[in-house]
Design a protein around this motif. Sequence first.
Motif, short mmCIF file in Angstrom:
data_model
loop_
_atom_site.label_atom_id
_atom_site.label_comp_id
_atom_site.label_asym_id
_atom_site.label_seq_id
_atom_site.Cartn_x
_atom_site.Cartn_y
_atom_site.Cartn_z
N VAL A 48 0.83 -1.20 0.00
CA VAL A 48 0.00 0.00 0.00
C VAL A 48 0.87 1.26 0.00
O VAL A 48 0.72 2.13 -0.85
N ALA A 49 1.79 1.33 0.97
CA ALA A 49 2.61 2.54 1.10
C ALA A 49 3.84 2.22 1.93
O ALA A 49 3.85 1.25 2.70
N PRO A 58 8.18 9.01 0.56
CA PRO A 58 6.99 8.16 0.66
C PRO A 58 6.65 7.54 -0.69
O PRO A 58 6.80 8.19 -1.74
N GLN A 59 6.25 6.30 -0.66
CA GLN A 59 5.87 5.57 -1.86
C GLN A 59 4.48 5.00 -1.70
O GLN A 59 4.09 4.59 -0.60
N TYR A 60 3.74 4.94 -2.80
CA TYR A 60 2.36 4.50 -2.75
C TYR A 60 2.04 3.58 -3.91
O TYR A 60 2.58 3.74 -5.01
N VAL A 64 -3.88 3.73 -4.48
CA VAL A 64 -4.18 4.59 -3.33
C VAL A 64 -3.55 5.97 -3.46
O VAL A 64 -3.80 6.85 -2.62
N LYS A 65 -2.77 6.17 -4.50
CA LYS A 65 -2.07 7.45 -4.68
C LYS A 65 -3.07 8.59 -4.75
O LYS A 65 -4.08 8.50 -5.46
N PHE A 68 -4.36 8.22 0.03
CA PHE A 68 -3.74 7.78 1.28
C PHE A 68 -2.44 8.56 1.51
O PHE A 68 -1.74 8.92 0.55
N THR A 69 -2.13 8.78 2.78
CA THR A 69 -0.89 9.45 3.16
C THR A 69 -0.22 8.69 4.29
O THR A 69 -0.85 8.45 5.33
N ILE A 70 1.03 8.32 4.08
CA ILE A 70 1.79 7.64 5.13
C ILE A 70 2.67 8.67 5.83
O ILE A 70 3.21 9.59 5.18
N LEU A 81 -1.26 5.80 8.70
CA LEU A 81 -1.78 5.77 7.34
C LEU A 81 -3.12 6.50 7.36
O LEU A 81 -4.10 5.99 7.90
N ASP A 90 -11.16 -0.89 -1.04
CA ASP A 90 -10.13 -0.74 -0.01
C ASP A 90 -10.36 -1.67 1.17
O ASP A 90 -9.52 -1.74 2.08
#
Length: 119
Positions: A48-49, A58-60, A64-65, A68-70, A81, A90
Amino acid sequence: QVQLVESGGGLVQAGGSLRLSCAASGRTFGTYTMGWFRQAPGKDREFVAAISWNGGNPQYADSVKGRFTISRDNAKNAVYLQMNSLKPDDTAVYYCAGRLVSTTAYSYWGQGTQVTVSS
């Protein structure tokens, strides 16, 4: 050694938001790359991230790009998350995972937290 415990899952309507948290034990948390994965019923676990040890890069997953934010707080030994604009797709068990920066495989996993998105 790092032990991981997720929280924050639950039932939410499509379009809603949830924030997952992952609490980590261990004094070396700040040296780990942390990631979130998920597994839906009948499907393989998927990435996911991820976020690097210092909170950068951060990678996604494409799915979810933009939604979502990690993030992480090394002072609190925690990774988060933030999930917005949730969709029924989801729905899954979400897992927190950690790996040493010198490795490519995630060695440490939490027990998972269920996220269910209703339509």
